[in-house]
Scaffold this active site. Sequence first.
Site, short mmCIF file in Angstrom:
data_model
loop_
_atom_site.label_atom_id
_atom_site.label_comp_id
_atom_site.label_asym_id
_atom_site.label_seq_id
_atom_site.Cartn_x
_atom_site.Cartn_y
_atom_site.Cartn_z
N GLY D 154 2.03 -4.13 -7.10
CA GLY D 154 2.71 -2.86 -7.25
C GLY D 154 4.21 -3.02 -7.40
N CYS D 155 4.87 -1.89 -7.63
CA CYS D 155 6.30 -1.92 -7.93
C CYS D 155 7.12 -2.25 -6.68
CB CYS D 155 6.73 -0.60 -8.53
SG CYS D 155 6.13 0.86 -7.67
N TYR D 156 6.87 -1.54 -5.58
CA TYR D 156 7.60 -1.86 -4.35
C TYR D 156 7.36 -3.31 -3.94
CZ TYR D 156 8.73 3.11 -3.45
OH TYR D 156 9.23 4.39 -3.50
#
Lengths: 353, 353, 353, 353
Positions: D154-156
């Site tokens: 994911g991005c985080y």
Amino acid sequence: MNPVKVGIVGASGYSGEELVRLLLRHPGAELAAVTSRQYAGQSVARVFPKFANYPRAQTLRFSEPKSELLAQAAQVIFLALPHGVASEFAGPLLDLGCQVIDLSADFRLKNPATYREYYGHEHPAPEMLKKSVYGLPEINRAQIQSAALIASPGCYPTSILLPLIPLLKAGLVKPANIIAASLSGVSGAGRKPEVDYLFVECNESARAYGVLRHRHLSEIEEQLSAAAGTTVVIQFTPHLIPVNRGILTTLYLTPEKPFAGAGETESLERQIAACYQAAYGREPFVRLLDSKTLPDTKNVAGSNVIEIAWRHDPRTGRLLVLSALDNLTKGASGQAVQSMNILCGFPETAGLI
Amino acid sequence: MNPVKVGIVGASGYSGEELVRLLLRHPGAELAAVTSRQYAGQSVARVFPKFANYPRAQTLRFSEPKSELLAQAAQVIFLALPHGVASEFAGPLLDLGCQVIDLSADFRLKNPATYREYYGHEHPAPEMLKKSVYGLPEINRAQIQSAALIASPGCYPTSILLPLIPLLKAGLVKPANIIAASLSGVSGAGRKPEVDYLFVECNESARAYGVLRHRHLSEIEEQLSAAAGTTVVIQFTPHLIPVNRGILTTLYLTPEKPFAGAGETESLERQIAACYQAAYGREPFVRLLDSKTLPDTKNVAGSNVIEIAWRHDPRTGRLLVLSALDNLTKGASGQAVQSMNILCGFPETAGLI
Amino acid sequence: MNPVKVGIVGASGYSGEELVRLLLRHPGAELAAVTSRQYAGQSVARVFPKFANYPRAQTLRFSEPKSELLAQAAQVIFLALPHGVASEFAGPLLDLGCQVIDLSADFRLKNPATYREYYGHEHPAPEMLKKSVYGLPEINRAQIQSAALIASPGCYPTSILLPLIPLLKAGLVKPANIIAASLSGVSGAGRKPEVDYLFVECNESARAYGVLRHRHLSEIEEQLSAAAGTTVVIQFTPHLIPVNRGILTTLYLTPEKPFAGAGETESLERQIAACYQAAYGREPFVRLLDSKTLPDTKNVAGSNVIEIAWRHDPRTGRLLVLSALDNLTKGASGQAVQSMNILCGFPETAGLI
Amino acid sequence: MNPVKVGIVGASGYSGEELVRLLLRHPGAELAAVTSRQYAGQSVARVFPKFANYPRAQTLRFSEPKSELLAQAAQVIFLALPHGVASEFAGPLLDLGCQVIDLSADFRLKNPATYREYYGHEHPAPEMLKKSVYGLPEINRAQIQSAALIASPGCYPTSILLPLIPLLKAGLVKPANIIAASLSGVSGAGRKPEVDYLFVECNESARAYGVLRHRHLSEIEEQLSAAAGTTVVIQFTPHLIPVNRGILTTLYLTPEKPFAGAGETESLERQIAACYQAAYGREPFVRLLDSKTLPDTKNVAGSNVIEIAWRHDPRTGRLLVLSALDNLTKGASGQAVQSMNILCGFPETAGLI
């Protein structure tokens, strides 16, 4: 003087929220009832934390919209409902003796045929169209004073009508070939969960929409025709731009008498200035700009003011008139409160400055 | 094939930076020189961290702008300079054998009198106006192929000329009474430290500016007059809106033959479609939209594409044509690279898709 | 009661403009003088069209900043000047009998050595540091009442000090290992024409800056140390985000007593709630949020309110406290007017709700 | 070499759309199938006008998501589906011989117990958790090369893991007391029609959310624990800010050995630099910033690059590490394509520069 008790039906949308903001701080009104199916039972402070510092927001709870309860609680009722729903409430509330200020388009047209043409079905209560007053205070102040049902104008119409009506009445511009190009902030679309109005879809985006037949056209043309004394058909192009609040309208007009040279430009601009001065010179919510300033939505955000400027173009002979207003204030809830002030005998600026 | 060596004079502004972006990844060009008084001595990677992952950005350093050094380093020189400064470089560079693509307004006009009228002084090198080619590839592809000096069009002109020229040439719309209402992103104002373009002044703001006599009017009208074969005077109103990149233009046009009914609307829209199809059907950077889609700046951001849509309004008889482009790409640097591709014999889309 | 005459020195920046907004509508104050070198001679209405509907804005003109004239015109003077300039005016104005509310950092520190460390030179009037009162009304109300010179706190300090001071005083959190991560809107940078604050540089951008030694650290730590009774050193990281107004601060704190299980979380959160209730339960401008709501800058924009929420994390044992305020209102001009209200014996909310 | 045929399941969301963008221009891949229940039957060009200039976008139509048809059409399948839905497709597609790159969280965890804890139910196919490879190319390149099922991070997590893993592996920072404060653009919330993500709700807003237990925490801590060789528990605070794309993460770390003086700061920063240089010095998508530059989301927008910077604070002894990436590119679809490049033997930068 006892405060006037007011209610808002449909207080959870953007114009409903703006009514809450304006009425919580209004010196002469007491917010006595707010309805919302979604939030029934919750306090105003809980739904809108931003108002939590008003004691009234702590005690007042949203309720289900019921005409009898509303009529018991309040004298003046604002309807901030989607098109078509407002008319279900207006009749019963009027019968129960309330004064109704409707922010929807349901009672803005005088001609039921135009309603049918633009909304695709018969008006549910055509007899009420006759009773309603088009709530543009700068134009219809006298009728608002004694109205039972005020149809408060939309944001685009206000941005077009206030600049145009005095010029048409004075015969300074032709009623033909009028073009109104408007830019609107996204709150104009309401608090609807639709993909088109997501942040990512609107940010870094500019787009036209409804370019041929926006529903607001019907009320704009009806009012302009009344002012001009002849049928007025305009070109109206709305655009969506990434600001929260604000409408900027640029009007392209043809002076009644052709003006061409630079000297004539000056003369026309002076005539326009005089016309606006006569119409709006004492209006607290109309700001006539000088020759160095153009309207800017950021200068009217959160205020009930409309800015108006005008320029004659000696190259094309056209007259450009520009206006800016906040679509939620002068374009919706501020104007509705202004009408309430007139109706209730308050100073017209009460709660609005 | 050896890459063509290219240079950019004035590479620190927004259109200069966009040229750097496009040329660093161009398959046929080698960025051989970039100049900037402010950044002389620093690497491209240091000034623009976003390009640091290109090895060339690590090694290439900004230099002082000197024609001799530029001509030694590069064959094709882009001038991304303020108005008036470009003409100081173009002559010497041409004399030294370079091909020059100028992104300023210095060589876009053919008529020195128009230049004087709009820029307030005599053109410093009027003989060069004759040599220069107006770099609109979709219109002037043949001349660009062999040009020594290309005057790459501005952002507003591109957004107006590409939709209008085919219609005027085909005689489908009248050359009179044309109105062009444009919305521009803030990068169009350049990387100038002026209060008017601060974030806080632009965010939540929409405003018109230069409503009577924007300098771009001169090149727009000169090109339109050439296309129409008669003098064309238009109304052009630029507006500033809070987006980084993008121009949205709405054109209000009068069909040459009056159309009124719904059937005629269909017929006119078909004729317009056929005209655009003939003119742009094979153009890689023109996107003709269908009857359900309107241009949106977010759909062209960062690309060299212009979107065009059209609608006939049977109520007013007017034809509306709308376009969207990225002011830094198709409106400036992308278009300049497109011209370079033509000039150098590259595929026209090289480095642009 | 006659209105108190007030003046603003440096009224053309963002906090100056916000003072003008608040004071024009203040029921007890009369805006008697505004100064600006740049706009001297022009009316407030001309410089700020958005205020043009206030009659006072039509008649009041900007003047050159001269202490004698200011002291003749007004009793309370706000200084909205850059750091270092304010101290040139404060002394003379105090000598002339004015009460001075300074929005700069010039008089916020008590320790001249800290001033030298953070500002790089000796304080020009160290004896005045002793006289000045740090204008955080919720903390120093009593001293503000009788102050001649009020040093109104900055936006970051207010967003950190108000949530932290009661917890430190109550010994609920450790004075060590405090981290304050703040997000600021761009108006915090002032109305300075610098490239870094152009729309295009800030829009679609999020970035940290001054991560090691922001000047506001000095006043934050001095105030925290006073509250804790021990030297407090914090980690403070400011970030710039693309909003006009607003500061959101997230504080990472260590509870004095370790809490780990879910039951203990509840117990700690109740203690924090009780502490805040005791400190701020009757404060009109502090909004203590419940367990379902987190601070949001849009809920405080344009208001003088600070929102505070807290959460204990049983996984890490840490206490998170979050605050939101408008950097121009509670973070600058609103807070200064709040101090003026205390100073002049007005209701503390006068002109601020 | 024949292009590799690829398919996208769930191509109408933001990460699906970003995959379309990247794969349409990929030199080694052919977009052979895209599915969307909502748009089945429509061409890519019709649904996403911005891609209409790619011939493939004209011919390729969205279809219903059916594993058999997908497996016939394509070798590599990207799943861009909501959590929980991806696992329905992965198994059948693997059985049919496809290679699957999943952008959801369904296969990112190794420990089914953690899955249950964070997602509230048993993992539907725990045996597949063992097979899947966590698709962080800079860390797990070798395993990606031969993976059948890639769980793309994911991005985080990407914004936190890439900066942290090398420091933990090298023992330069303590695995305790880590704080990650992240700011995310709104596209991270997906193309969901929810009120919270409307333009008006996000513009001029900054707010934290999910402050105690964001689901991404589970994969972040699992990966960090593996890198550190000990259980790592971090504080993770996501915030929503009004940008379309971008994540900015600020990490607060404790150096393994205490550093205090200015000389020691320099020494630590050099060690960190050396560590990153060894880990990422040749990585095409990691940009290590120098001591004068801090990460900025606008410098990575639309690119597959992560920017990393670090600062030691001699006042607090803490090490600050900051990163910026585009949540849709390096934080989702770009990273997935990077994994595809490794899997298919393409240059790792193919289609990504």
